[in-house]
Design an enzyme around this catalytic site. Sequence first.
Site, PDB file in Angstrom:
ATOM      1  N   LYS A   1       5.382   3.461   8.368  1.00 59.00           N
ATOM      2  CA  LYS A   1       4.216   4.331   8.510  1.00 59.00           C
ATOM      3  C   LYS A   1       2.945   3.496   8.548  1.00 59.00           C
ATOM      4  O   LYS A   1       2.095   3.666   9.423  1.00 59.00           O
ATOM      5  CB  LYS A   1       4.168   5.302   7.322  1.00 59.00           C
ATOM      6  CG  LYS A   1       3.009   6.264   7.350  1.00 59.00           C
ATOM      7  CD  LYS A   1       2.788   6.942   5.997  1.00 59.00           C
ATOM      8  CE  LYS A   1       4.044   7.588   5.478  1.00 59.00           C
ATOM      9  NZ  LYS A   1       3.774   8.450   4.295  1.00 59.00           N
TER      10      LYS A   1
ATOM     11  N   GLY B   1      -2.693   8.314  -4.306  1.00 63.09           N
ATOM     12  CA  GLY B   1      -2.030   9.524  -4.783  1.00 63.09           C
ATOM     13  C   GLY B   1      -0.798   9.884  -3.983  1.00 63.09           C
ATOM     14  O   GLY B   1      -0.505   9.315  -2.933  1.00 63.09           O
ATOM     15  N   ASP B   2      -0.060  10.831  -4.501  1.00 66.41           N
ATOM     16  CA  ASP B   2       1.085  11.469  -3.843  1.00 66.41           C
ATOM     17  C   ASP B   2       1.327  12.745  -4.665  1.00 66.41           C
ATOM     18  O   ASP B   2       0.393  13.199  -5.356  1.00 66.41           O
ATOM     19  CB  ASP B   2       2.311  10.535  -3.831  1.00 66.41           C
ATOM     20  CG  ASP B   2       3.407  10.987  -2.866  1.00 66.41           C
ATOM     21  OD1 ASP B   2       3.314  10.707  -1.673  1.00 66.41           O
ATOM     22  OD2 ASP B   2       4.368  11.666  -3.314  1.00 66.41           O
TER      23      ASP B   2
ATOM     24  N   GLN C   1       7.257   3.941   3.944  1.00 66.76           N
ATOM     25  CA  GLN C   1       5.847   3.548   3.939  1.00 66.76           C
ATOM     26  C   GLN C   1       5.611   2.279   4.767  1.00 66.76           C
ATOM     27  O   GLN C   1       4.564   2.134   5.396  1.00 66.76           O
ATOM     28  CB  GLN C   1       5.383   3.339   2.490  1.00 66.76           C
ATOM     29  CG  GLN C   1       3.876   3.358   2.311  1.00 66.76           C
ATOM     30  CD  GLN C   1       3.316   4.771   2.177  1.00 66.76           C
ATOM     31  OE1 GLN C   1       3.890   5.598   1.470  1.00 66.76           O
ATOM     32  NE2 GLN C   1       2.206   5.047   2.832  1.00 66.76           N
TER      33      GLN C   1
ATOM     34  N   LYS D   1       5.408   1.750  -3.095  1.00 70.56           N
ATOM     35  CA  LYS D   1       5.351   3.114  -3.656  1.00 70.56           C
ATOM     36  C   LYS D   1       5.636   3.019  -5.143  1.00 70.56           C
ATOM     37  O   LYS D   1       6.312   2.091  -5.595  1.00 70.56           O
ATOM     38  CB  LYS D   1       6.423   3.991  -3.002  1.00 70.56           C
ATOM     39  CG  LYS D   1       6.153   5.472  -3.140  1.00 70.56           C
ATOM     40  CD  LYS D   1       5.245   5.953  -2.029  1.00 70.56           C
ATOM     41  CE  LYS D   1       4.755   7.364  -2.262  1.00 70.56           C
ATOM     42  NZ  LYS D   1       4.050   7.876  -1.060  1.00 70.56           N
TER      43      LYS D   1
ATOM     44  N   ASN E   1      -2.283  19.161  -1.778  1.00 71.70           N
ATOM     45  CA  ASN E   1      -3.299  18.459  -1.007  1.00 71.70           C
ATOM     46  C   ASN E   1      -3.015  18.481   0.501  1.00 71.70           C
ATOM     47  O   ASN E   1      -3.885  18.853   1.300  1.00 71.70           O
ATOM     48  CB  ASN E   1      -3.415  17.014  -1.511  1.00 71.70           C
ATOM     49  CG  ASN E   1      -4.341  16.186  -0.659  1.00 71.70           C
ATOM     50  OD1 ASN E   1      -3.914  15.497   0.255  1.00 71.70           O
ATOM     51  ND2 ASN E   1      -5.638  16.281  -0.922  1.00 71.70           N
TER      52      ASN E   1
ATOM     53  N   THR F   1      -4.663  13.573   5.127  1.00 70.92           N
ATOM     54  CA  THR F   1      -3.255  13.723   5.512  1.00 70.92           C
ATOM     55  C   THR F   1      -3.053  15.023   6.289  1.00 70.92           C
ATOM     56  O   THR F   1      -2.419  15.044   7.352  1.00 70.92           O
ATOM     57  CB  THR F   1      -2.343  13.664   4.282  1.00 70.92           C
ATOM     58  OG1 THR F   1      -2.711  12.534   3.490  1.00 70.92           O
ATOM     59  CG2 THR F   1      -0.888  13.546   4.687  1.00 70.92           C
TER      60      THR F   1
ATOM     61  N   LYS G   1       0.859  -1.184   0.000  1.00 69.89           N
ATOM     62  CA  LYS G   1       0.000   0.000   0.000  1.00 69.89           C
ATOM     63  C   LYS G   1       0.887   1.223   0.000  1.00 69.89           C
ATOM     64  O   LYS G   1       1.822   1.327   0.803  1.00 69.89           O
ATOM     65  CB  LYS G   1      -0.880   0.001   1.275  1.00 69.89           C
ATOM     66  CG  LYS G   1      -1.820   1.200   1.344  1.00 69.89           C
ATOM     67  CD  LYS G   1      -3.084   0.957   0.567  1.00 69.89           C
ATOM     68  CE  LYS G   1      -3.876   2.220   0.253  1.00 69.89           C
ATOM     69  NZ  LYS G   1      -3.451   2.921  -0.989  1.00 69.89           N
TER      70      LYS G   1
ATOM     71  N   SER H   1      -6.890   5.753   3.672  1.00 67.87           N
ATOM     72  CA  SER H   1      -6.920   4.851   2.515  1.00 67.87           C
ATOM     73  C   SER H   1      -7.306   3.442   2.957  1.00 67.87           C
ATOM     74  O   SER H   1      -8.087   2.755   2.280  1.00 67.87           O
ATOM     75  CB  SER H   1      -5.542   4.795   1.835  1.00 67.87           C
ATOM     76  OG  SER H   1      -5.340   5.901   0.987  1.00 67.87           O
TER      77      SER H   1
HETATM   78  P1  NDP Z   1       0.616  17.848  -4.266  1.00 67.43           P
HETATM   79  O1  NDP Z   1       1.103  17.497  -5.607  1.00 67.43           O
HETATM   80  O2  NDP Z   1      -0.836  18.037  -4.031  1.00 67.43           O
HETATM   81  O3  NDP Z   1       1.338  19.177  -3.740  1.00 67.43           O
HETATM   82  C1  NDP Z   1       2.711  19.256  -3.655  1.00 67.43           C
HETATM   83  C2  NDP Z   1       3.091  20.642  -3.200  1.00 67.43           C
HETATM   84  O4  NDP Z   1       4.471  20.677  -2.901  1.00 67.43           O
HETATM   85  C3  NDP Z   1       2.858  21.686  -4.283  1.00 67.43           C
HETATM   86  O5  NDP Z   1       2.597  22.917  -3.691  1.00 67.43           O
HETATM   87  C4  NDP Z   1       4.197  21.686  -4.992  1.00 67.43           C
HETATM   88  O6  NDP Z   1       4.487  22.882  -5.690  1.00 67.43           O
HETATM   89  C5  NDP Z   1       5.145  21.525  -3.832  1.00 67.43           C
HETATM   90  N1  NDP Z   1       6.392  20.901  -4.283  1.00 67.43           N
HETATM   91  C6  NDP Z   1       6.535  19.702  -4.888  1.00 67.43           C
HETATM   92  N2  NDP Z   1       7.820  19.492  -5.200  1.00 67.43           N
HETATM   93  C7  NDP Z   1       8.484  20.573  -4.778  1.00 67.43           C
HETATM   94  C8  NDP Z   1       9.837  20.950  -4.813  1.00 67.43           C
HETATM   95  N3  NDP Z   1      10.765  20.149  -5.350  1.00 67.43           N
HETATM   96  N4  NDP Z   1      10.172  22.139  -4.290  1.00 67.43           N
HETATM   97  C9  NDP Z   1       9.242  22.962  -3.762  1.00 67.43           C
HETATM   98  N5  NDP Z   1       7.922  22.657  -3.699  1.00 67.43           N
HETATM   99  C10 NDP Z   1       7.573  21.484  -4.207  1.00 67.43           C
HETATM  100  O7  NDP Z   1       1.208  16.723  -3.306  1.00 67.43           O
HETATM  101  P2  NDP Z   1       0.759  16.318  -1.827  1.00 67.43           P
HETATM  102  O8  NDP Z   1       0.274  17.495  -1.090  1.00 67.43           O
HETATM  103  O9  NDP Z   1      -0.095  15.124  -1.942  1.00 67.43           O
HETATM  104  O10 NDP Z   1       2.149  15.820  -1.211  1.00 67.43           O
HETATM  105  C11 NDP Z   1       3.012  16.677  -0.486  1.00 67.43           C
HETATM  106  C12 NDP Z   1       3.938  15.852   0.381  1.00 67.43           C
HETATM  107  O11 NDP Z   1       3.163  15.078   1.296  1.00 67.43           O
HETATM  108  C13 NDP Z   1       4.811  14.841  -0.350  1.00 67.43           C
HETATM  109  O12 NDP Z   1       6.040  14.726   0.314  1.00 67.43           O
HETATM  110  C14 NDP Z   1       4.033  13.540  -0.211  1.00 67.43           C
HETATM  111  O13 NDP Z   1       4.871  12.419  -0.327  1.00 67.43           O
HETATM  112  C15 NDP Z   1       3.504  13.694   1.190  1.00 67.43           C
HETATM  113  N6  NDP Z   1       2.341  12.895   1.545  1.00 67.43           N
HETATM  114  C16 NDP Z   1       1.181  12.947   0.823  1.00 67.43           C
HETATM  115  C17 NDP Z   1       0.086  12.199   1.204  1.00 67.43           C
HETATM  116  C18 NDP Z   1      -1.210  12.295   0.495  1.00 67.43           C
HETATM  117  O14 NDP Z   1      -2.166  11.676   0.964  1.00 67.43           O
HETATM  118  N7  NDP Z   1      -1.337  13.042  -0.579  1.00 67.43           N
HETATM  119  C19 NDP Z   1       0.157  11.309   2.361  1.00 67.43           C
HETATM  120  C20 NDP Z   1       1.393  11.368   3.101  1.00 67.43           C
HETATM  121  C21 NDP Z   1       2.425  12.127   2.674  1.00 67.43           C
HETATM  122  P3  NDP Z   1       4.275  22.938  -7.297  1.00 67.43           P
HETATM  123  O15 NDP Z   1       2.803  22.999  -7.490  1.00 67.43           O
HETATM  124  O16 NDP Z   1       5.000  24.166  -7.721  1.00 67.43           O
HETATM  125  O17 NDP Z   1       4.890  21.685  -7.840  1.00 67.43           O
HETATM  126  O1  2IT Z   2       3.000   8.958   1.520  1.00 67.75           O
HETATM  127  C1  2IT Z   2       1.844   8.495   1.708  1.00 67.75           C
HETATM  128  O2  2IT Z   2       1.545   7.933   2.759  1.00 67.75           O
HETATM  129  C2  2IT Z   2       0.850   8.679   0.652  1.00 67.75           C
HETATM  130  N1  2IT Z   2       1.154   9.286  -0.354  1.00 67.75           N
HETATM  131  C3  2IT Z   2      -0.527   8.083   0.811  1.00 67.75           C
HETATM  132  C4  2IT Z   2      -0.504   6.636   0.451  1.00 67.75           C
HETATM  133  C5  2IT Z   2      -1.853   5.951   0.407  1.00 67.75           C
HETATM  134  O3  2IT Z   2      -1.845   4.769   0.020  1.00 67.75           O
HETATM  135  O4  2IT Z   2      -2.883   6.540   0.725  1.00 67.75           O
END
Ligand code: NDP
Ligand code: 2IT
Length: 444
Positions: A113, A164-165, A110, A125, A239, A208, A89, A376
Site C-alpha cells: 500500500k 491510528g487504525d 502496508q 503495523k 473514521n 482514508t 509506516k 500521513s
Molecule cells: P474506527 O475504530 O474508527 O472504526 C471502526 C469501525 O468498524 C467501527 O464502526 C467498529 O464498530 C467497526 N468494527 C470494528 N471491528 C468490527 C468487527 N469485528 N465487526 C464489526 N464491526 C467492527 O476504525 P477506522 O475507521 O480507522 O478503521 C476501519 C478499517 O479501515 C480498518 O480495517 C482499518 O484497518 C482500515 N483503515 C483505516 C485507516 C485510517 O486512516 N484510520 C487507513 C486505512 C485503512 P464498533 O464501534 O462497534 O467497534
Molecule cells: O491501514 C492503514 O493504512 C492505516 N491505518 C493508516 C496508517 C498510517 O500510517 O497513516
Amino acid sequence: MSYVEKVLENLKKQNPNEPEFHQAATEILTTLAPVVEKHPEYETAGLLERFVEPERAIMFRVPWVDDSGKVQVNKGYRVQFNSAIGPYKGGLRFHPSVNLSIIKFLGLEQILKNSLTGLPIGGGKGGSDFDPKGKSDREVMAFCQSFMTELYRHIGADTDVPAGDIGVGGREIGYLFGQYKRIRDEHVGVLTGRGLTYGGSLVRTEATGYGLVYITEEALKARGDSFKGKTVIISGSGNVAIYACQKAQSLGAKVVAMYDSNGYVYDPNGIQIEVVKDIKEAKRGRIKEYAERVKGATYKEGCKGIWSIPCDIALPCATQNEIDVESAKTLVKNGVKYVAEGANMPSTLEAIEVFQKSGVVFLPAKAANAGGVATSALEMAQSSGRMFWSFEEVDKKLKDIMVNIYHNIDNASKEYGYEGNYVMGANIAGFIKVATAMMAHGIV
Ligand code: NDP
Ligand code: 2IT
C-alpha cells in the site's frame, strides 16, 4: 513446485496458527507469479522469502491501573516489516481481537500500500488487545502512556512512524504523542494523525474515506459513470466509514446503510452523516441510536444483514473478513457493480473470486484505502519542513495520489495480461518498487 508455491508452503509451516497472515500472503504471492517469472534473479536472491519475513517483530507487556485501582496487563506489538523504500509506516490498532497474526497481515499489506502511494514510506503495523470501548479517558491515557513507555525506544521520525487504525483516533494519538515527547524531549513527527495544534495535517482525519471515494470516482469515470444517483452501502461507522459517507454523498450518492459491531441501520432516505458523527465521534455511542433519532430509519441486530440491502456500490469500511462468500453472492445477485475496500482485507479470498468472476469492479484495500497513509506521509513532509499546507492543497494532493494509484494499478493489470484485475495490478505495481529497492540494497 513453483517458487511462489514453495515460499507460501514454507511460510505456513514456519508461522502456524496465523490464519490472517496466511490469507494476506496467499492473496499477494499468488498474484506475483508473472513478476518472478520475468525476474529469475529474485529466487536466487531469496527475495520473496525476505519479503514475507518482518525485519523485526517486537512484543511487549503493557501494565496499567484501571479506575478501580486494579492492575491490568495487555499485550503490545510493533511489527517493523520492511524499510526498503522508507522508514516503517503504519497504524496502531487497539482492539480485543489483536494478535500477532492480525498485526502481520496488516504489516504485509502496508508494505505494498505504502509503495503504491508513490511516497517514501516502508511498511509496519502495531497495536494491542486493549479495548478502548467503555474505558474512561483516564484509563485510556494510562494505557497509552504505558504502551509508549516501551514503544518509544523502537520508533522515531526517520525510523518508524505509527498512526491510528481501529480504536486509535485523535484522543489516543494525543496521549501517545504526549508521552513520547516527555520521554525523548523531542517535538518531532514521530506519529501522524496528530491534532492540528501540535503538528497534525489538515485532511488527515478525512483522508482514508475521501481517498476511497476519489479512487472509486476515477474507476466510475473510466467507465463513463459517476457517483450521482448511486445507492451505496458502507459498513462500519468509524473514521473511514464516516468520511467515505460524507464524500460519496457530496458527489450525489445516496448512502442507505451503515453499521457498528452490534448491528446496522437502514435509512432509505439517505444517512444523515451529521447525526452519525454526533453519535460516534462526539458521544462515542452506538449506531442503534441513529434509528431512535431519525424518522424512517430502522435498526437490526447483527452485521451480516447489511449485505442483503440492494446497492450499486459497496464500501466495506469496518474490519477484516466482513464480506464472506455468501454475502458476496448476495451483493452480486442484488446488482452491485463496484466494491471498493476501505477496511483492510474486508473480503475473504472466496468473496474476491465471486466479485471478479461476476464482472464487479473490485478495488482492493491496498489501493483503495491508501489515502490515509498517503496523507500521513504528507503530514511527515510538513513536519520536517516545519510548515503547514492549506486544506485545499492537501486535499488536491490526496486526490492526485488516488487518481494516480487507479491508473497505475489499471496499467499494471493490462501490462501483465490481466486487464481489470486490480488485485493483480495493485500487488504487482506495489511490489516492483519494493523489490527493486531490496535488490539494490544487497542481502539485508
Ligand atoms: P474506527 O475504530 O474508527 O472504526 C471502526 C469501525 O468498524 C467501527 O464502526 C467498529 O464498530 C467497526 N468494527 C470494528 N471491528 C468490527 C468487527 N469485528 N465487526 C464489526 N464491526 C467492527 O476504525 P477506522 O475507521 O480507522 O478503521 C476501519 C478499517 O479501515 C480498518 O480495517 C482499518 O484497518 C482500515 N483503515 C483505516 C485507516 C485510517 O486512516 N484510520 C487507513 C486505512 C485503512 P464498533 O464501534 O462497534 O467497534
Ligand atoms: O491501514 C492503514 O493504512 C492505516 N491505518 C493508516 C496508517 C498510517 O500510517 O497513516
